[in-house]
Design a protein around this motif. Structure first.
Motif, PDB file in Angstrom:
ATOM      1  N   ASP A   1       1.156   4.469   2.370  1.00  0.00           N
ATOM      2  CA  ASP A   1      -0.113   5.526   1.201  1.00  0.00           C
ATOM      3  C   ASP A   1      -2.094   5.424   1.394  1.00  0.00           C
ATOM      4  N   PRO A   2      -2.807   6.581   2.284  1.00  0.00           N
ATOM      5  CA  PRO A   2      -3.831   6.010   1.401  1.00  0.00           C
ATOM      6  C   PRO A   2      -4.339   5.507   0.145  1.00  0.00           C
ATOM      7  N   LYS A   3      -3.284   5.697  -1.028  1.00  0.00           N
ATOM      8  CA  LYS A   3      -3.795   4.944  -1.879  1.00  0.00           C
ATOM      9  C   LYS A   3      -4.083   3.524  -1.841  1.00  0.00           C
ATOM     10  N   SER A   4      -3.223   3.170  -1.015  1.00  0.00           N
ATOM     11  CA  SER A   4      -2.463   1.592  -1.248  1.00  0.00           C
ATOM     12  C   SER A   4      -3.673   1.465  -0.193  1.00  0.00           C
ATOM     13  N   GLU A   5      -3.272   1.176   0.819  1.00  0.00           N
ATOM     14  CA  GLU A   5      -4.876   0.951   2.610  1.00  0.00           C
ATOM     15  C   GLU A   5      -5.930   1.066   1.471  1.00  0.00           C
ATOM     16  N   GLU A   6      -6.402   2.327   0.135  1.00  0.00           N
ATOM     17  CA  GLU A   6      -7.510   2.064  -0.970  1.00  0.00           C
ATOM     18  C   GLU A   6      -7.669   1.098  -1.087  1.00  0.00           C
ATOM     19  N   ALA A   7      -6.225   0.344  -1.993  1.00  0.00           N
ATOM     20  CA  ALA A   7      -6.997  -0.501  -2.855  1.00  0.00           C
ATOM     21  C   ALA A   7      -6.449  -1.621  -2.120  1.00  0.00           C
ATOM     22  N   LEU A   8      -5.969  -2.206  -1.196  1.00  0.00           N
ATOM     23  CA  LEU A   8      -6.180  -3.425  -0.426  1.00  0.00           C
ATOM     24  C   LEU A   8      -8.363  -3.479   0.038  1.00  0.00           C
ATOM     25  N   CYS A   9      -8.208  -1.840   0.342  1.00  0.00           N
ATOM     26  CA  CYS A   9      -9.285  -2.790   0.786  1.00  0.00           C
ATOM     27  C   CYS A   9     -10.965  -2.826  -0.016  1.00  0.00           C
ATOM     28  N   SER A  10     -10.079  -2.555  -1.435  1.00  0.00           N
ATOM     29  CA  SER A  10     -11.365  -3.020  -2.345  1.00  0.00           C
ATOM     30  C   SER A  10     -10.799  -4.258  -3.170  1.00  0.00           C
TER      31      SER A  10
END
Length: 254
Positions: free
Chosen positions: A88-97
């Motif tokens: 999910d894009p939300k997971s991708e964004e959280a991982l980048c954070s």
């Protein structure tokens, strides 16, 4: 007579191999999708099969772009991932954070190491300890970064906050204890960030990410214990010779 029969038997067995070779050569020049097209095969006789690969994989094969073998992937405008699935894009964004969190931790530990290595401070054991912590945090950042790439995501790096040069200066606690207390607070904050990342993984229904974060949480629990124990040791040592003794222990550690 016996020799003649043997020769005849060999020539008959060679016929299927020759036919198979001819069939292989006849399909070699056909496009990739036609050679892999199993959707049109008759599977009506396979009544006992519970997992019909040919039917379930046909949408994937149909999605193969034409002339994909002749296209330079570097020239594609969007360069879509071929391995991304259930990410999910939300997971991708959280991982980048989380990548930014780990790099920031490394940055602050570097500032602590630089402070204790000053000639006006001279606690080289503390400097050695915090430099090692900095390298460990950087390793964590790269592990998360590699995981994003493995899942078919895109790593988005952000600017890092610059730590103050006098991070450990404290007239009341002393710099050794102030640095240790700050390191403990940093590890506690990192644990909270990982817990938030784990929650995102659960909400997105991503068991692979959940497993990855749980491995990081286990390691973070150990880091919290070590940081807490170190704070207790420095508190017991007080100021002066006690801190010097701990500094020598840190300096002599492998």
């Amino acid at each position: 007579m016996l020799s003649s029969c043997s020769s005849f038997t060999m020539s008959r067995s060679a016929i299927p191999r020759a036919a198979s070779r001819a069939a292989s050569l006849s399909t070699a020049g056909r496009p990739l999708r036609q050679r892999l097209n199993v959707a049109n095969r008759d599977t009506s006789s396979l009544t006992s099969i519970s997992f019909d690969v040919t039917s379930e994989i046909s949408p994937e094969l149909a999605a193969i772009p034409p002339h994909s073998q002749a296209v330079d992937v570097g020239l594609l405008p969007n360069k879509p991932s071929l391995s991304r699935q259930n990410f999910d894009p939300k997971s991708e964004e959280a991982l980048c954070s989380q990548v930014s969190v780990e790099f920031t931790n490394s940055y602050f530990y570097t500032a602590l190491a630089a402070y204790f290595a000053r000639d006006s401070v001279g606690l080289m054991g503390f400097a050695k300890k915090y430099r090692a912590e900095s390298e460990e945090e950087r390793k964590h950042a790269l592990e998360v970064l590699d995981y994003v790439n493995m899942r078919g995501g895109t790593v988005q790096l952000s600017a890092l906050m610059a730590p103050p040069s006098d991070l450990a200066e404290n007239d009341q606690l002393g710099d050794a204890l102030a640095g240790a207390e700050f390191a403990l607070a940093l590890e506690r904050l990192t644990n909270e960030k990982l817990l938030a990342l784990h929650k995102v993984a659960e909400e997105c229904g991503d068991p692979n990410l959940t497993d990855f974060v749980e491995g990081m949480l286990e390691e973070q629990a150990e880091a919290l214990y070590e940081a807490g124990t170190f704070v207790t040791r420095v508190r017991r040592a007080g100021l002066g010779l006690g801190v010097t003794a701990i500094d020598q222990e840190l300096l002599n550690e492998d």
